[in-house]
Design an enzyme around this catalytic site. Sequence first.
Site, short mmCIF file in Angstrom:
data_model
loop_
_atom_site.label_atom_id
_atom_site.label_comp_id
_atom_site.label_asym_id
_atom_site.label_seq_id
_atom_site.Cartn_x
_atom_site.Cartn_y
_atom_site.Cartn_z
CB SER A 493 6.18 -6.42 -15.17
OG SER A 493 5.46 -5.57 -16.03
CG ASP A 579 0.22 -2.92 -10.94
OD1 ASP A 579 0.15 -2.04 -11.82
OD2 ASP A 579 0.86 -3.97 -11.09
CG HIS A 611 3.96 -2.62 -12.31
ND1 HIS A 611 3.06 -3.65 -12.48
CD2 HIS A 611 4.92 -2.82 -13.24
CE1 HIS A 611 3.45 -4.43 -13.47
NE2 HIS A 611 4.58 -3.95 -13.95
#
Length: 634
Positions: A493, A579, A611
Amino acid sequence: MQKIISSILFSLLFLSAFAQDVMTPETLIQLNRVSGIGLTKDGNNVVYRVSKYNIEANKTTKTYYQVPLNGGEAQKISDYKSLVTNKKNSPDGNYKISTSDVKLEKITGQDYYPKLKKSNVKIIKSLNYRHWDTWEDGAFSHVMYKSTKNNGKPIDIMKNEPFDCPQKPFGGSEDYVWSPDSQHILYVTKKLSGTKYAVSTNTDIYDYNLATKTTTDLTKNNKGYDTHPAFSTKGQLAWLQMKRAGYESDKNDIVVKINDKTVNLTANWDGTVSSFKWGNKGNKIYFIAPTMGTVQLFELKVPSSNKKIEAPKQITNGQFDVGGIVGQSKNTMVVSRRDMNHATELYTVNLTNGKMTQLTHANDTVYHKIKLSKVVKRMVKTTDGKELLAWVIYPPNFDATKKYPTLLYCQGGPQAEVSQFYSYRWNFQLMAAHGYIIIAPNRRGLPGFGVKWNEEISKDYGGQNMKDYLSAIDDISKESYVDTNHLGAIGASYGGYSIYYLAGIHQGRFKTFIAHDGIFDWRSMYGTTEELFFVNWDLGGAYWDKNNAVAQKSYHDFNPAEKVQNWDTPIMIIQGGIDYRVPVGQGLAAFQAAQLQGIKSKLLYFPKENHWVLNNENSLIWEREFYKWLKETL
């Protein structure tokens, strides 16, 4: 004969994997996962669930237990719901809350053209057309209630409203609650649509009156998040509140109603609250919050007026995380607890002295058979003269006379603490078991070190926090046992963004990189991510606003794609296909850039993962490819 030999070799390899005295991917994924349900109605026992995945059967089983609050043998139970209070039932027992999806808007081709039943198209008129990993389908989750005395039709308290409760994507039962007199339902939602929804964090707490069928906005004056409404045993209301509009990582405060006035009990406390629970007597609130690289339990006295507010008192202290509050019985609180060497277990806390006693022992057998890592707190001097707390995780059987390859862990969030968490993918114990030293810094932009430290990342993504990363790896590299010719950097991320960015500025420090669901190109990210309030706040605005100096710096100076020509180091890129927070194009573009420049690279693509990686078999492949790449390149 050859088949027999092959079978024997396979069996030996299989057995050797489980005979090792350190953590393995197979052992990690099959650990018992403990979740606290609550205390029994008499307050004498704790009810909890143990989930366990079996690789061979590719199946997860869930078993429920109760254990005495004072300790003892856990007892398997079949009907746990009868033992604990059902919060969906009203206090007087006459009503029950439920949630259900209600179709209110046309989205699909079949909605508009019912005869074209084989069509597969979405007709979109505004933003917020998808969220996290799901496309909008015109249905909205609504809170409903019905009588428990008959099988009457549920009453929709959000009738014809195109809004969601629970909130998307992570809302749950904490988003709605009964009033003590059973005459009101309080619920959390964001009553905005389209572009206004996508750029706002303005959730409010609404009060639905069962008698009048009317709804009142209790928090209309606050423009940030209002969440987690909860009543005390005395009927006093408290909730969590963020003040600033559009800032998802703002300081989270506990506010209460005192004499019909809203009072912020933690306004002068230099921290942020994760979650809270009223004490049994209604005169105290207990909450958990990050502090100095850990997460701890705190106590807060609730005053009779806003002139007598006392500072919170920290109850627990140690090298662990208090993950959540399960329940209270007299002077004992039950919480979940974990650290970098141990998955979550339940503990009791003596609220007078903070002493903790372990209640559940779901994974003792595993941990008694393997050697654990040494986890050490290390203070690093930053380039601007500050003290940075980093966790250093050493391999089992660490020998300071030897040299070890070392990994810099880059945290995501971007404002999520590097605490004593225990991940089932980014697991430091497993990394160390493979022979790596890991340094995990609480760089600028992480909570637990004051509000100012937490906020220094916003609009400065490639600034001081990147220098903090390099300070951490340079500091640990001074140790004789660190092999400076074999340094790697890993992250997901915002941590994945960090990897892409560091790949362009690291000046030969690292020998390999791994980036999972990271942001590669801010222009593309701004055009495809769903929660636009996040990029608006953190980047400063849109990329087409040429008069916005802050935003232009973000899209140019802090954009990894602008520095990709400097890449020269092997990189593995991991990307989820559904995602929508950091969409698939980010990972594909980064991989393509690496390939076209002749850089050794690998793409690990999960078409049906968001994600995160949630499928257990996918997770196992993730682990195997992760360590395979490190072995090849580091």
